[in-house]
Write a protein that holds these residues in place. Sequence first.
Motif, PDB file in Angstrom:
ATOM      1  N   ARG A 109       0.836  -1.218   0.000  1.00  0.00           N
ATOM      2  CA  ARG A 109       0.000   0.000   0.000  1.00  0.00           C
ATOM      3  C   ARG A 109       0.869   1.266   0.000  1.00  0.00           C
ATOM      4  O   ARG A 109       0.588   2.229  -0.705  1.00  0.00           O
ATOM      5  CB  ARG A 109      -0.903   0.014   1.236  1.00  0.00           C
ATOM      6  N   HIS A 124      -4.732  -4.058  -6.379  1.00  0.00           N
ATOM      7  CA  HIS A 124      -5.857  -3.774  -5.488  1.00  0.00           C
ATOM      8  C   HIS A 124      -6.694  -5.036  -5.243  1.00  0.00           C
ATOM      9  O   HIS A 124      -7.170  -5.262  -4.118  1.00  0.00           O
ATOM     10  CB  HIS A 124      -6.729  -2.650  -6.047  1.00  0.00           C
ATOM     11  N   LEU A 127      -4.798  -7.122  -2.748  1.00  0.00           N
ATOM     12  CA  LEU A 127      -4.952  -6.617  -1.386  1.00  0.00           C
ATOM     13  C   LEU A 127      -6.348  -6.935  -0.843  1.00  0.00           C
ATOM     14  O   LEU A 127      -6.489  -7.393   0.294  1.00  0.00           O
ATOM     15  CB  LEU A 127      -4.698  -5.112  -1.347  1.00  0.00           C
TER      16      LEU A 127
END
Length: 193
Positions: A109, A124, A127
């Motif tokens: 991040r 993304h 994550l």
Amino acid sequence: MNYLAHAFLSPETPLLLMGNLWGDLIKPRDYALIPEMMVEGIQMHKKIDAFTDQHPAVDEMIQLLRPFQGKYTPVVADVLMDFILSKNWERYHVAGIEEFCETTYQVVRTHLSLLPERIHPRIHRMLGDRWLESCKNRNRMERTLRMLSMRASFENQIPEAMIPYDLHEERMDQLFADFFEDLMNHVNLQSAS
């Protein structure tokens, strides 16, 4: 090797970790746009993959899987190795797997803006779905195999990958342990030189 193993094998240097984690996604044309240490991480990723592809224990694992997996055997072997690493995590790392993964997600991040924007959506997703933990237990592993099967271009038996693993569990776990010990030594030797 898959994402968890690449993260595990990375030094605690964030940019090396970023390059090692995303080595398959970053193209040579991007190298001039990213920090040099990230390029070093990509080179580490490639060395880890080359060592893995040439190791006799990995070759034996692939031979045990091939009758069940056909052309997707190397991909399935990579995912299974993350499963075996997760299963034996306490043997390799002092921090728990969840703590290790959360620390890695935080590095990603923090340094995401240094990566080419075209790969941001995939990161993304990683994550959000916590990909580093995608093989941490049997349920997550089976879900990962189903998702991998849906992304594959050809008809496959990827969701059944746990069948040959169950048949050869003891041998595959030992092959992984032998291989991973050699790989950790190889990475440490490469880092020292």
